[in-house]
Design a protein around this motif. Structure first.
Motif, PDB file in Angstrom:
ATOM      1  N   ALA A   1     -57.670 -72.753  46.155  1.00 31.54           N
ATOM      2  CA  ALA A   1     -59.087 -72.617  46.494  1.00 31.54           C
ATOM      3  C   ALA A   1     -59.255 -71.910  47.831  1.00 31.54           C
ATOM      4  O   ALA A   1     -58.583 -72.240  48.814  1.00 31.54           O
ATOM      5  CB  ALA A   1     -59.741 -73.993  46.542  1.00 31.54           C
ATOM      6  N   GLY A   2     -60.136 -70.931  47.865  1.00 27.20           N
ATOM      7  CA  GLY A   2     -60.451 -70.233  49.104  1.00 27.20           C
ATOM      8  C   GLY A   2     -59.443 -69.193  49.542  1.00 27.20           C
ATOM      9  O   GLY A   2     -59.630 -68.551  50.570  1.00 27.20           O
ATOM     10  N   ALA A   3     -58.374 -69.024  48.794  1.00 30.15           N
ATOM     11  CA  ALA A   3     -57.344 -68.054  49.189  1.00 30.15           C
ATOM     12  C   ALA A   3     -57.840 -66.634  48.945  1.00 30.15           C
ATOM     13  O   ALA A   3     -58.599 -66.376  48.004  1.00 30.15           O
ATOM     14  CB  ALA A   3     -56.070 -68.289  48.391  1.00 30.15           C
ATOM     15  N   PRO A   4     -57.439 -65.674  49.797  1.00 29.71           N
ATOM     16  CA  PRO A   4     -57.823 -64.286  49.551  1.00 29.71           C
ATOM     17  C   PRO A   4     -57.157 -63.762  48.274  1.00 29.71           C
ATOM     18  O   PRO A   4     -56.084 -64.237  47.878  1.00 29.71           O
ATOM     19  CB  PRO A   4     -57.301 -63.544  50.787  1.00 29.71           C
ATOM     20  N   VAL A   5     -57.802 -62.805  47.620  1.00 33.53           N
ATOM     21  CA  VAL A   5     -57.210 -62.165  46.446  1.00 33.53           C
ATOM     22  C   VAL A   5     -55.969 -61.396  46.888  1.00 33.53           C
ATOM     23  O   VAL A   5     -55.952 -60.746  47.934  1.00 33.53           O
ATOM     24  CB  VAL A   5     -58.221 -61.205  45.788  1.00 33.53           C
ATOM     25  N   ARG A   6     -54.920 -61.482  46.088  1.00 37.59           N
ATOM     26  CA  ARG A   6     -53.674 -60.768  46.377  1.00 37.59           C
ATOM     27  C   ARG A   6     -53.448 -59.717  45.295  1.00 37.59           C
ATOM     28  O   ARG A   6     -53.415 -60.044  44.107  1.00 37.59           O
ATOM     29  CB  ARG A   6     -52.503 -61.744  46.427  1.00 37.59           C
ATOM     30  N   LEU A   7     -53.291 -58.464  45.724  1.00 34.13           N
ATOM     31  CA  LEU A   7     -53.076 -57.355  44.804  1.00 34.13           C
ATOM     32  C   LEU A   7     -51.632 -56.884  44.889  1.00 34.13           C
ATOM     33  O   LEU A   7     -51.153 -56.515  45.964  1.00 34.13           O
ATOM     34  CB  LEU A   7     -54.003 -56.180  45.139  1.00 34.13           C
ATOM     35  N   ALA A   8     -50.936 -56.887  43.758  1.00 37.42           N
ATOM     36  CA  ALA A   8     -49.582 -56.328  43.711  1.00 37.42           C
ATOM     37  C   ALA A   8     -49.674 -54.805  43.704  1.00 37.42           C
ATOM     38  O   ALA A   8     -50.422 -54.225  42.910  1.00 37.42           O
ATOM     39  CB  ALA A   8     -48.868 -56.810  42.451  1.00 37.42           C
ATOM     40  N   VAL A   9     -48.919 -54.174  44.588  1.00 34.16           N
ATOM     41  CA  VAL A   9     -48.947 -52.709  44.690  1.00 34.16           C
ATOM     42  C   VAL A   9     -47.534 -52.175  44.896  1.00 34.16           C
ATOM     43  O   VAL A   9     -46.622 -52.906  45.280  1.00 34.16           O
ATOM     44  CB  VAL A   9     -49.834 -52.222  45.859  1.00 34.16           C
ATOM     45  N   SER A  10     -47.374 -50.898  44.641  1.00 31.63           N
ATOM     46  CA  SER A  10     -46.103 -50.240  44.873  1.00 31.63           C
ATOM     47  C   SER A  10     -45.723 -50.319  46.340  1.00 31.63           C
ATOM     48  O   SER A  10     -46.556 -50.116  47.222  1.00 31.63           O
ATOM     49  CB  SER A  10     -46.192 -48.777  44.438  1.00 31.63           C
ATOM     50  N   ARG A  11     -44.459 -50.593  46.595  1.00 36.06           N
ATOM     51  CA  ARG A  11     -43.990 -50.673  47.981  1.00 36.06           C
ATOM     52  C   ARG A  11     -43.898 -49.297  48.621  1.00 36.06           C
ATOM     53  O   ARG A  11     -43.931 -49.167  49.838  1.00 36.06           O
ATOM     54  CB  ARG A  11     -42.630 -51.359  48.036  1.00 36.06           C
TER      55      ARG A  11
ATOM     56  N   LEU B   1     -52.636 -56.933  50.221  1.00 39.11           N
ATOM     57  CA  LEU B   1     -51.735 -56.144  49.401  1.00 39.11           C
ATOM     58  C   LEU B   1     -50.338 -56.760  49.445  1.00 39.11           C
ATOM     59  O   LEU B   1     -49.833 -57.095  50.520  1.00 39.11           O
ATOM     60  CB  LEU B   1     -51.676 -54.694  49.893  1.00 39.11           C
ATOM     61  N   VAL B   2     -49.723 -56.897  48.269  1.00 39.50           N
ATOM     62  CA  VAL B   2     -48.391 -57.479  48.160  1.00 39.50           C
ATOM     63  C   VAL B   2     -47.470 -56.403  47.584  1.00 39.50           C
ATOM     64  O   VAL B   2     -47.473 -56.162  46.373  1.00 39.50           O
ATOM     65  CB  VAL B   2     -48.393 -58.730  47.260  1.00 39.50           C
ATOM     66  N   PRO B   3     -46.688 -55.722  48.424  1.00 38.84           N
ATOM     67  CA  PRO B   3     -45.861 -54.621  47.930  1.00 38.84           C
ATOM     68  C   PRO B   3     -44.624 -55.103  47.186  1.00 38.84           C
ATOM     69  O   PRO B   3     -43.996 -56.087  47.580  1.00 38.84           O
ATOM     70  CB  PRO B   3     -45.478 -53.870  49.200  1.00 38.84           C
TER      71      PRO B   3
ATOM     72  N   TRP C   1     -48.512 -63.417  36.566  1.00 34.40           N
ATOM     73  CA  TRP C   1     -48.379 -64.645  35.772  1.00 34.40           C
ATOM     74  C   TRP C   1     -47.559 -65.729  36.466  1.00 34.40           C
ATOM     75  O   TRP C   1     -47.658 -66.898  36.106  1.00 34.40           O
ATOM     76  CB  TRP C   1     -47.891 -64.362  34.365  1.00 34.40           C
ATOM     77  N   THR C   2     -46.786 -65.365  37.512  1.00 31.59           N
ATOM     78  CA  THR C   2     -46.082 -66.409  38.265  1.00 31.59           C
ATOM     79  C   THR C   2     -46.910 -66.936  39.434  1.00 31.59           C
ATOM     80  O   THR C   2     -46.529 -67.936  40.057  1.00 31.59           O
ATOM     81  CB  THR C   2     -44.744 -65.895  38.823  1.00 31.59           C
ATOM     82  N   GLY C   3     -48.028 -66.261  39.745  1.00 26.87           N
ATOM     83  CA  GLY C   3     -48.894 -66.713  40.820  1.00 26.87           C
ATOM     84  C   GLY C   3     -48.615 -66.094  42.168  1.00 26.87           C
ATOM     85  O   GLY C   3     -49.284 -66.424  43.151  1.00 26.87           O
ATOM     86  N   GLU C   4     -47.659 -65.164  42.237  1.00 25.85           N
ATOM     87  CA  GLU C   4     -47.385 -64.484  43.503  1.00 25.85           C
ATOM     88  C   GLU C   4     -48.502 -63.523  43.860  1.00 25.85           C
ATOM     89  O   GLU C   4     -48.750 -63.238  45.030  1.00 25.85           O
ATOM     90  CB  GLU C   4     -46.057 -63.734  43.403  1.00 25.85           C
ATOM     91  N   ALA C   5     -49.181 -62.992  42.853  1.00 23.99           N
ATOM     92  CA  ALA C   5     -50.328 -62.106  43.033  1.00 23.99           C
ATOM     93  C   ALA C   5     -51.417 -62.537  42.065  1.00 23.99           C
ATOM     94  O   ALA C   5     -51.165 -63.295  41.117  1.00 23.99           O
ATOM     95  CB  ALA C   5     -49.934 -60.654  42.795  1.00 23.99           C
ATOM     96  N   ASP C   6     -52.634 -62.046  42.308  1.00 26.23           N
ATOM     97  CA  ASP C   6     -53.758 -62.366  41.427  1.00 26.23           C
ATOM     98  C   ASP C   6     -54.109 -61.216  40.494  1.00 26.23           C
ATOM     99  O   ASP C   6     -54.767 -61.427  39.471  1.00 26.23           O
ATOM    100  CB  ASP C   6     -54.989 -62.725  42.260  1.00 26.23           C
ATOM    101  N   ALA C   7     -53.685 -60.002  40.865  1.00 27.65           N
ATOM    102  CA  ALA C   7     -54.020 -58.838  40.046  1.00 27.65           C
ATOM    103  C   ALA C   7     -53.049 -57.706  40.342  1.00 27.65           C
ATOM    104  O   ALA C   7     -52.482 -57.611  41.436  1.00 27.65           O
ATOM    105  CB  ALA C   7     -55.453 -58.374  40.329  1.00 27.65           C
ATOM    106  N   TYR C   8     -52.881 -56.872  39.335  1.00 26.34           N
ATOM    107  CA  TYR C   8     -52.163 -55.608  39.473  1.00 26.34           C
ATOM    108  C   TYR C   8     -53.076 -54.532  38.910  1.00 26.34           C
ATOM    109  O   TYR C   8     -53.457 -54.583  37.731  1.00 26.34           O
ATOM    110  CB  TYR C   8     -50.830 -55.653  38.730  1.00 26.34           C
TER     111      TYR C   8
END
Length: 260
Positions: A135-145, A163-165, A177-184
């Protein structure tokens, strides 16, 4: 073959190719030699197993010549023997994958994504369980490193997202799907083999999958290019698609020499 058998075969194929790639990594090769050896060995393993277990099925692979015969086939395996070749060639990096998906009857029906260096295979035979979002966590986007697409950085700015590279497309989808990111979110160039298996597994896990304008992802087309992709938690889909649609509309209307 039943749907469950197809899913089990997808897992077997991805696991076998992943095991072979781990062996290739121990052979003292580096750089381009390691990349080429990995691509070739994983393709060899997958081709042999498909010939043994699914001899009547067509195949679309990044590492093999395409054939128009697949366009009239009832069943087509869409495979990327080594997704994230750059990461594979940089031991001990573990953000590379093997993609195996089956298209039949007009849609994806089975798939598996192996992350060999992490010792895991995610498949539609045992769909991942997506953990709750804090709850309240910022959205995390998986992106190319190495080359995050403009749409992802623009989307992050609009969402106030982090951004999560990371490496391959399969790894980025797995992060959702593992929860490390919210969207790609990707735009700017991919092929069917880049997304087919990750999308099959993501759908099985209950995630949203589409193109950036919200339209369906369609596979086994004459032109295998499928340049953009959204994989995200379903509760974020409406917000993300509203933004990606607006961003792509702005980019499409930009004058020559404008922002790219």
């Amino acid at each position: 073959m039943s749907g469950h058998d197809d899913a089990r075969l997808a897992r077997l194929l991805a696991q076998a190719a992943g095991d072979a790639l781990l062996t290739v990594r121990t052979q003292g090769l580096t750089g381009r030699d390691l990349k080429d050896a990995g691509d070739a060995r994983a393709q060899e393993v997958l081709a042999a197993l498909l010939a043994e277990h699914a001899p009547g099925d067509a195949v679309l692979s990044e590492e093999a010549a395409d054939s128009s015969a697949r366009l009239v086939a009832d069943r087509v395996w869409i495979i990327d023997p080594l997704d994230g070749t750059r990461e594979f060639s940089e031991p001990p990096r573990d953000d590379w994958a093997v993609h195996v998906a089956l298209w039949a009857g007009g849609d994806l029906v089975a798939g598996a994504v192996a992350l060999p260096a992490r010792g895991v295979v995610h498949g539609t035979d045992a769909a991942p369980v997506v953990p709750p979002r804090p709850a309240g966590a910022p959205v995390r986007l998986a992106v190319s490193r190495s080359r995050p697409p403009e749409i992802a950085t623009a989307l992050a700015a609009e969402l106030g997202a982090d951004l999560v590279p990371m490496g391959s497309a399969g790894v980025k989808c797995a992060a959702v799907w593992t929860g490390e990111a919210d969207a790609y979110v990707h735009a700017g160039g991919q092929f069917e083999w880049d997304s087919a298996a990750p999308v099959a597994v993501a759908r099985a896990a209950g995630l949203h999958t589409s193109r950036v304008d919200g339209s369906p992802l369609v596979y086994n087309r004459p032109d295998p290019r499928l340049p953009d992709l959204v994989v995200c938690r379903p509760e974020l889909a409406a917000q993300i698609l509203a933004l990606t649609t607006a961003l792509t509309t702005v980019r499409a209307g930009a004058p020559a020499g404008g922002a790219r």
